[in-house]
Design a protein around this motif. Structure first.
Motif, PDB file in Angstrom:
ATOM      1  N   ALA A  91      -3.181   4.904   3.682  1.00  0.00           N
ATOM      2  CA  ALA A  91      -2.067   3.964   3.692  1.00  0.00           C
ATOM      3  C   ALA A  91      -2.507   2.608   3.162  1.00  0.00           C
ATOM      4  CB  ALA A  91      -1.508   3.812   5.104  1.00  0.00           C
ATOM      5  N   TRP A  92      -1.546   1.877   2.646  1.00  0.00           N
ATOM      6  CA  TRP A  92      -1.768   0.489   2.216  1.00  0.00           C
ATOM      7  C   TRP A  92      -1.018  -0.443   3.164  1.00  0.00           C
ATOM      8  CZ3 TRP A  92      -5.079  -1.167  -1.432  1.00  0.00           C
ATOM      9  CH2 TRP A  92      -5.536  -0.249  -2.379  1.00  0.00           C
ATOM     10  N   TYR A  93      -1.677  -1.536   3.489  1.00  0.00           N
ATOM     11  CA  TYR A  93      -1.095  -2.572   4.330  1.00  0.00           C
ATOM     12  C   TYR A  93      -1.266  -3.922   3.635  1.00  0.00           C
ATOM     13  CZ  TYR A  93      -0.877   0.591   8.349  1.00  0.00           C
ATOM     14  OH  TYR A  93      -0.579   1.628   9.207  1.00  0.00           O
ATOM     15  N   ARG A  94      -0.464  -4.872   4.054  1.00  0.00           N
ATOM     16  CA  ARG A  94      -0.553  -6.222   3.517  1.00  0.00           C
ATOM     17  C   ARG A  94      -0.525  -7.203   4.689  1.00  0.00           C
ATOM     18  NH1 ARG A  94       4.156  -7.084  -0.174  1.00  0.00           N
ATOM     19  NH2 ARG A  94       5.423  -7.350   1.699  1.00  0.00           N
ATOM     20  N   GLN A  95      -1.341  -8.245   4.575  1.00  0.00           N
ATOM     21  CA  GLN A  95      -1.304  -9.304   5.572  1.00  0.00           C
ATOM     22  C   GLN A  95      -1.156 -10.641   4.866  1.00  0.00           C
ATOM     23  OE1 GLN A  95      -4.511  -9.348   8.441  1.00  0.00           O
ATOM     24  NE2 GLN A  95      -3.245 -10.487   9.893  1.00  0.00           N
ATOM     25  N   ALA A  96      -0.016 -11.257   5.054  1.00  0.00           N
ATOM     26  CA  ALA A  96       0.226 -12.575   4.488  1.00  0.00           C
ATOM     27  C   ALA A  96      -0.352 -13.627   5.428  1.00  0.00           C
ATOM     28  CB  ALA A  96       1.726 -12.791   4.301  1.00  0.00           C
ATOM     29  N   PRO A  97      -0.668 -14.801   4.902  1.00  0.00           N
ATOM     30  CA  PRO A  97      -1.228 -15.859   5.755  1.00  0.00           C
ATOM     31  C   PRO A  97      -0.326 -16.172   6.947  1.00  0.00           C
ATOM     32  CG  PRO A  97      -1.418 -16.458   3.451  1.00  0.00           C
ATOM     33  CD  PRO A  97      -0.588 -15.212   3.491  1.00  0.00           C
ATOM     34  N   GLY A  98      -0.903 -16.146   8.136  1.00  0.00           N
ATOM     35  CA  GLY A  98      -0.161 -16.478   9.335  1.00  0.00           C
ATOM     36  C   GLY A  98       0.768 -15.402   9.845  1.00  0.00           C
ATOM     37  N   LYS A  99       0.713 -14.225   9.224  1.00  0.00           N
ATOM     38  CA  LYS A  99       1.612 -13.141   9.627  1.00  0.00           C
ATOM     39  C   LYS A  99       0.818 -11.920  10.038  1.00  0.00           C
ATOM     40  CE  LYS A  99       5.581 -14.510   6.841  1.00  0.00           C
ATOM     41  NZ  LYS A  99       6.613 -14.051   5.880  1.00  0.00           N
ATOM     42  N   GLN A 100       1.506 -11.017  10.717  1.00  0.00           N
ATOM     43  CA  GLN A 100       0.862  -9.778  11.112  1.00  0.00           C
ATOM     44  C   GLN A 100       0.719  -8.839   9.923  1.00  0.00           C
ATOM     45  OE1 GLN A 100       3.149  -8.160  14.384  1.00  0.00           O
ATOM     46  NE2 GLN A 100       1.851  -9.200  15.881  1.00  0.00           N
ATOM     47  N   ARG A 101      -0.242  -7.970  10.033  1.00  0.00           N
ATOM     48  CA  ARG A 101      -0.447  -6.970   8.995  1.00  0.00           C
ATOM     49  C   ARG A 101       0.757  -6.018   8.996  1.00  0.00           C
ATOM     50  NH1 ARG A 101      -6.416  -4.536   8.671  1.00  0.00           N
ATOM     51  NH2 ARG A 101      -6.751  -6.788   8.792  1.00  0.00           N
ATOM     52  N   GLU A 102       1.282  -5.725   7.819  1.00  0.00           N
ATOM     53  CA  GLU A 102       2.446  -4.847   7.716  1.00  0.00           C
ATOM     54  C   GLU A 102       2.136  -3.664   6.818  1.00  0.00           C
ATOM     55  OE1 GLU A 102       5.877  -6.199   5.470  1.00  0.00           O
ATOM     56  OE2 GLU A 102       4.670  -7.702   4.428  1.00  0.00           O
ATOM     57  N   TRP A 103       2.737  -2.561   7.167  1.00  0.00           N
ATOM     58  CA  TRP A 103       2.573  -1.338   6.397  1.00  0.00           C
ATOM     59  C   TRP A 103       3.391  -1.407   5.107  1.00  0.00           C
ATOM     60  CZ3 TRP A 103       6.533   2.424   5.607  1.00  0.00           C
ATOM     61  CH2 TRP A 103       6.095   3.561   4.918  1.00  0.00           C
ATOM     62  N   ILE A 104       2.791  -0.944   3.993  1.00  0.00           N
ATOM     63  CA  ILE A 104       3.446  -0.993   2.695  1.00  0.00           C
ATOM     64  C   ILE A 104       3.779   0.410   2.189  1.00  0.00           C
ATOM     65  CG2 ILE A 104       3.180  -1.622   0.279  1.00  0.00           C
ATOM     66  CD1 ILE A 104       3.577  -3.985   2.129  1.00  0.00           C
ATOM     67  N   ALA A 105       2.797   1.298   2.206  1.00  0.00           N
ATOM     68  CA  ALA A 105       3.003   2.627   1.631  1.00  0.00           C
ATOM     69  C   ALA A 105       1.921   3.564   2.156  1.00  0.00           C
ATOM     70  CB  ALA A 105       2.949   2.578   0.109  1.00  0.00           C
ATOM     71  N   ARG A 106       2.185   4.855   2.043  1.00  0.00           N
ATOM     72  CA  ARG A 106       1.182   5.842   2.398  1.00  0.00           C
ATOM     73  C   ARG A 106       1.317   7.049   1.497  1.00  0.00           C
ATOM     74  NH1 ARG A 106       0.855   6.525   7.600  1.00  0.00           N
ATOM     75  NH2 ARG A 106      -0.244   8.490   7.681  1.00  0.00           N
TER      76      ARG A 106
ATOM     77  N   TYR B 127       7.307   4.786   1.604  1.00  0.00           N
ATOM     78  CA  TYR B 127       7.277   3.362   1.277  1.00  0.00           C
ATOM     79  C   TYR B 127       8.068   2.547   2.288  1.00  0.00           C
ATOM     80  CZ  TYR B 127       5.729   5.096  -3.252  1.00  0.00           C
ATOM     81  OH  TYR B 127       5.035   5.723  -4.242  1.00  0.00           O
ATOM     82  N   SER B 128       7.621   1.319   2.482  1.00  0.00           N
ATOM     83  CA  SER B 128       8.414   0.385   3.257  1.00  0.00           C
ATOM     84  C   SER B 128       9.593  -0.063   2.402  1.00  0.00           C
ATOM     85  CB  SER B 128       7.580  -0.839   3.642  1.00  0.00           C
ATOM     86  OG  SER B 128       7.239  -1.581   2.475  1.00  0.00           O
ATOM     87  N   ASP B 129      10.581  -0.646   3.032  1.00  0.00           N
ATOM     88  CA  ASP B 129      11.741  -1.106   2.277  1.00  0.00           C
ATOM     89  C   ASP B 129      11.346  -2.162   1.243  1.00  0.00           C
ATOM     90  OD1 ASP B 129      14.097  -0.928   5.069  1.00  0.00           O
ATOM     91  OD2 ASP B 129      13.427   0.586   3.629  1.00  0.00           O
ATOM     92  N   SER B 130      10.365  -3.000   1.571  1.00  0.00           N
ATOM     93  CA  SER B 130       9.972  -4.057   0.641  1.00  0.00           C
ATOM     94  C   SER B 130       9.244  -3.512  -0.576  1.00  0.00           C
ATOM     95  CB  SER B 130       9.095  -5.088   1.357  1.00  0.00           C
ATOM     96  OG  SER B 130       7.877  -4.498   1.774  1.00  0.00           O
ATOM     97  N   ALA B 131       8.651  -2.331  -0.451  1.00  0.00           N
ATOM     98  CA  ALA B 131       7.885  -1.746  -1.549  1.00  0.00           C
ATOM     99  C   ALA B 131       8.689  -0.757  -2.377  1.00  0.00           C
ATOM    100  CB  ALA B 131       6.642  -1.050  -1.008  1.00  0.00           C
ATOM    101  N   LYS B 132       9.718  -0.210  -1.778  1.00  0.00           N
ATOM    102  CA  LYS B 132      10.483   0.853  -2.433  1.00  0.00           C
ATOM    103  C   LYS B 132      11.077   0.373  -3.754  1.00  0.00           C
ATOM    104  CE  LYS B 132      12.233   3.218   0.778  1.00  0.00           C
ATOM    105  NZ  LYS B 132      13.110   3.677   1.890  1.00  0.00           N
ATOM    106  N   GLY B 133      10.850   1.145  -4.796  1.00  0.00           N
ATOM    107  CA  GLY B 133      11.394   0.808  -6.106  1.00  0.00           C
ATOM    108  C   GLY B 133      10.505  -0.078  -6.947  1.00  0.00           C
ATOM    109  N   ARG B 134       9.524  -0.724  -6.336  1.00  0.00           N
ATOM    110  CA  ARG B 134       8.626  -1.614  -7.089  1.00  0.00           C
ATOM    111  C   ARG B 134       7.174  -1.143  -7.050  1.00  0.00           C
ATOM    112  NH1 ARG B 134       7.897  -6.802  -5.407  1.00  0.00           N
ATOM    113  NH2 ARG B 134       8.208  -6.231  -3.217  1.00  0.00           N
TER     114      ARG B 134
END
Length: 121
Positions: A34-49, A58-65
């Motif tokens: 799986a891929w995760y992303r952590q933005a500054p000051g935010k919790q780590r979020e799941w992106i895709a697997r 895919y997460s909704d933010s990653a879907k299509g892109r």
């Protein structure tokens, strides 16, 4: 198992990057990656697997892109990111879900060290 994520960098909004996650060590123990992303000051979020059977999610933010590809069971997984936005900025991590061999019992997750992606507006 050890994971290494690389391919991050600085890109303008609308641009693309391709991240790679390569494994070493006990690769046969890897199942899904799986891929995760952590933005500054935010919790780590799941992106895709991608599963060991190459099924992708895919997460909704990653879907299509974003597109996750590669072979999780062989320890080589990629994340193609297109149409990048400033909100995609963060440190990207890959995570391998492993099992014990030969029992098949679920084992510990293994994280890579992260690669920085910065998207400028």
């Amino acid at each position: 198992v050890q994971l290494q994520a690389f391919g991050g960098g600085l890109v303008q909004a609308g641009g693309s990057l391709r991240l790679s996650c390569t494994a070493s060590g006990n690769i046969p123990s890897i199942r899904d990656t799986a891929w995760y992303r952590q933005a500054p000051g935010k919790q780590r979020e799941w992106i895709a697997r991608i599963t060991s059977h190459s099924i992708t999610h895919y997460s909704d933010s990653a879907k299509g892109r974003f597109t996750v590809s590669g072979n999780s069971a062989q320890g080589a997984v990629y994340l193609q990111m297109n149409d990048l936005r400033p909100e995609d900025t963060g440190t990207y991590y890959c995570k391998a879900e492993t099992i014990q061999i030969p029992s098949g019992w679920i084992d510990d997750d293994v994280w890579g060290q992260g690669t920085q992606v910065t998207v400028s507006s």
